[in-house]
Structure formats: structure tokens, C-alpha cells
Design a protein around this motif. Structure first.
Motif, PDB file in Angstrom:
ATOM      1  N   TRP A  74       0.827  -1.212   0.000  1.00  0.00           N
ATOM      2  CA  TRP A  74       0.000   0.000   0.000  1.00  0.00           C
ATOM      3  C   TRP A  74       0.862   1.262   0.000  1.00  0.00           C
ATOM      4  CZ3 TRP A  74      -4.574   0.204  -1.792  1.00  0.00           C
ATOM      5  CH2 TRP A  74      -5.427  -0.896  -1.687  1.00  0.00           C
ATOM      6  N   HIS A  77       1.990   1.752  -3.529  1.00  0.00           N
ATOM      7  CA  HIS A  77       0.833   2.207  -4.304  1.00  0.00           C
ATOM      8  C   HIS A  77       0.565   3.694  -4.030  1.00  0.00           C
ATOM      9  CE1 HIS A  77      -2.936   1.900  -6.460  1.00  0.00           C
ATOM     10  NE2 HIS A  77      -3.562   2.414  -5.423  1.00  0.00           N
ATOM     11  N   ARG A  80       2.604   6.027  -5.885  1.00  0.00           N
ATOM     12  CA  ARG A  80       2.352   5.924  -7.324  1.00  0.00           C
ATOM     13  C   ARG A  80       3.352   5.008  -8.032  1.00  0.00           C
ATOM     14  NH1 ARG A  80       2.180  11.828  -8.900  1.00  0.00           N
ATOM     15  NH2 ARG A  80       2.780  10.914 -10.861  1.00  0.00           N
ATOM     16  N   GLU A  82       3.646   1.083  -9.538  1.00  0.00           N
ATOM     17  CA  GLU A  82       2.917  -0.123  -9.943  1.00  0.00           C
ATOM     18  C   GLU A  82       3.730  -1.332  -9.486  1.00  0.00           C
ATOM     19  OE1 GLU A  82       0.930   1.491 -14.057  1.00  0.00           O
ATOM     20  OE2 GLU A  82       2.983   0.732 -14.128  1.00  0.00           O
ATOM     21  N   PHE A  84       4.680  -5.383  -9.602  1.00  0.00           N
ATOM     22  CA  PHE A  84       4.717  -6.542 -10.494  1.00  0.00           C
ATOM     23  C   PHE A  84       5.289  -7.740  -9.740  1.00  0.00           C
ATOM     24  CE2 PHE A  84       4.767  -2.833 -13.122  1.00  0.00           C
ATOM     25  CZ  PHE A  84       3.999  -3.162 -14.227  1.00  0.00           C
ATOM     26  N   MET A 106       1.398  -7.461 -13.576  1.00  0.00           N
ATOM     27  CA  MET A 106       1.025  -6.396 -12.656  1.00  0.00           C
ATOM     28  C   MET A 106       0.081  -6.938 -11.586  1.00  0.00           C
ATOM     29  SD  MET A 106      -0.828  -2.711 -13.256  1.00  0.00           S
ATOM     30  CE  MET A 106       0.414  -2.113 -14.370  1.00  0.00           C
ATOM     31  N   VAL A 107       0.297  -6.465 -10.359  1.00  0.00           N
ATOM     32  CA  VAL A 107      -0.553  -6.824  -9.226  1.00  0.00           C
ATOM     33  C   VAL A 107      -1.336  -5.573  -8.858  1.00  0.00           C
ATOM     34  CG1 VAL A 107      -0.619  -7.679  -6.867  1.00  0.00           C
ATOM     35  CG2 VAL A 107       1.179  -8.469  -8.420  1.00  0.00           C
ATOM     36  N   VAL A 108      -2.663  -5.652  -8.966  1.00  0.00           N
ATOM     37  CA  VAL A 108      -3.502  -4.501  -8.647  1.00  0.00           C
ATOM     38  C   VAL A 108      -3.918  -4.593  -7.172  1.00  0.00           C
ATOM     39  CG1 VAL A 108      -4.293  -4.142 -11.022  1.00  0.00           C
ATOM     40  CG2 VAL A 108      -5.540  -5.704  -9.526  1.00  0.00           C
ATOM     41  N   PRO A 109      -4.312  -3.457  -6.583  1.00  0.00           N
ATOM     42  CA  PRO A 109      -4.561  -3.428  -5.135  1.00  0.00           C
ATOM     43  C   PRO A 109      -5.479  -4.531  -4.584  1.00  0.00           C
ATOM     44  CG  PRO A 109      -4.460  -1.200  -5.935  1.00  0.00           C
ATOM     45  CD  PRO A 109      -4.392  -2.104  -7.156  1.00  0.00           C
ATOM     46  N   HIS A 110      -6.517  -4.911  -5.295  1.00  0.00           N
ATOM     47  CA  HIS A 110      -7.390  -5.943  -4.715  1.00  0.00           C
ATOM     48  C   HIS A 110      -6.695  -7.310  -4.659  1.00  0.00           C
ATOM     49  CE1 HIS A 110      -8.489  -6.920  -8.941  1.00  0.00           C
ATOM     50  NE2 HIS A 110      -8.742  -8.126  -8.449  1.00  0.00           N
ATOM     51  N   GLN A 111      -5.535  -7.441  -5.326  1.00  0.00           N
ATOM     52  CA  GLN A 111      -4.760  -8.686  -5.275  1.00  0.00           C
ATOM     53  C   GLN A 111      -3.693  -8.668  -4.180  1.00  0.00           C
ATOM     54  OE1 GLN A 111      -3.555  -8.355  -9.429  1.00  0.00           O
ATOM     55  NE2 GLN A 111      -4.592 -10.310  -9.845  1.00  0.00           N
ATOM     56  N   ALA A 127       4.758   4.651 -11.770  1.00  0.00           N
ATOM     57  CA  ALA A 127       3.634   4.644 -12.703  1.00  0.00           C
ATOM     58  C   ALA A 127       3.720   5.825 -13.659  1.00  0.00           C
ATOM     59  CB  ALA A 127       2.314   4.677 -11.925  1.00  0.00           C
TER      60      ALA A 127
END
Length: 129
Positions: A74, A77, A80, A82, A84, A106-111, A127
Motif C-alpha cells: 500500500w 501504491h 504511485r 505499480e 509486479f 502487474m498486481v492490482v490493489p485488490h490482489q 507509474a
């Protein structure tokens, strides 16, 4: 035998002007103190002076150092960056060519919670937004 070692925050060690002379890669492998190192580099991260971070992702080490592992993700994130992870950590349907030529995904926040079950190297890239 103990030895004295000078310790400095990255922001202080690199100094002013880093945004004018950015560097492309920083490798951080500090056995669970990654978040502490990154907290000492907030100015560099905000200025996008570090293009890519290569980090050892080992949740038990972070926990042993008193950090919540997901807080590292977090934090990146929020700065800023991204995130991986190795593409091999993700399941690809049998017979699918998806990801066959990809090293990182890429790993997005919900992951982020899902990453708590994986250990190894991850990459964070500034990013483009």
C-alpha cells in the motif's frame, strides 16, 4: 566482532537534486526492513527519482521486524508505483498462450492480500500517471 556502520536515510544520502538526475533501479534486500528503507526515501519516491525498485518479498521477514507486510504494498501504491510479481505466480489456463512470453505480471490493489501467500522478488515501477 561488532563493527560500527554508518546509517543514513536514502533521502539524505542522495541529497537534493535527485529529481534532476534520477536513477533507473534500486535493489532493496534488507531482510524485512524494506518498509523502513522506503520510508527513508519518501522524497525520492515522490519525485519519481527512482524508476524501478527490485525488492525481496518475504512476508514472514516483514512480520518479524514488526511490520504489516501488506503495508509495504500500500505504501508503494500511495507513492504511485505499480507492483509486479513473477508471472509464474499466476495460474494460466492449460493450453493458453497468455503470459507465455511475459516475465512479470502487474498486481492490482485488490490482489495485495493474495501476495501474502507468495514469497520471492517483486518489482515496483514508477507509474506513468
Amino acid at each position: 566482532r561488532a563493527a560500527r556502520v554508518r546509517v543514513a536515510r536514502l533521502d539524505d544520502a542522495v541529497g537534493d537534486g535527485a529529481e534532476d538526475d534520477p536513477f533507473c533501479l534500486a535493489k532493496i534486500d534488507v531482510e524485512g526492513s524494506e518498509l523502513k528503507v522506503l520510508r527513508g526515501a519518501v522524497s525520492l519516491l515522490r519525485a519519481r527519482a527512482i524508476g524501478t525498485l527490485h525488492l525481496e518479498w518475504w512476508p514472514p521477514h516483514l512480520t518479524a521486524m514488526g511490520e504489516e507486510p501488506i503495508a509495504l504494498l500500500w505504501f508503494l501504491h500511495a507513492m504511485r508505483y505499480e507492483i509486479f510479481a513473477p508471472a509464474s505466480w499466476f495460474s494460466v489456463p492449460e493450453g493458453s498462450k497468455a503470459g507465455a512470453d511475459t516475465q512479470w505480471a502487474m498486481v492490482v490493489p485488490h490482489q495485495f492480500p493474495w501476495l501474502l501467500q507468495r514469497w520471492g522478488d517483486i518489482v515496483a515501477r514508477a507509474a506513468p500517471w
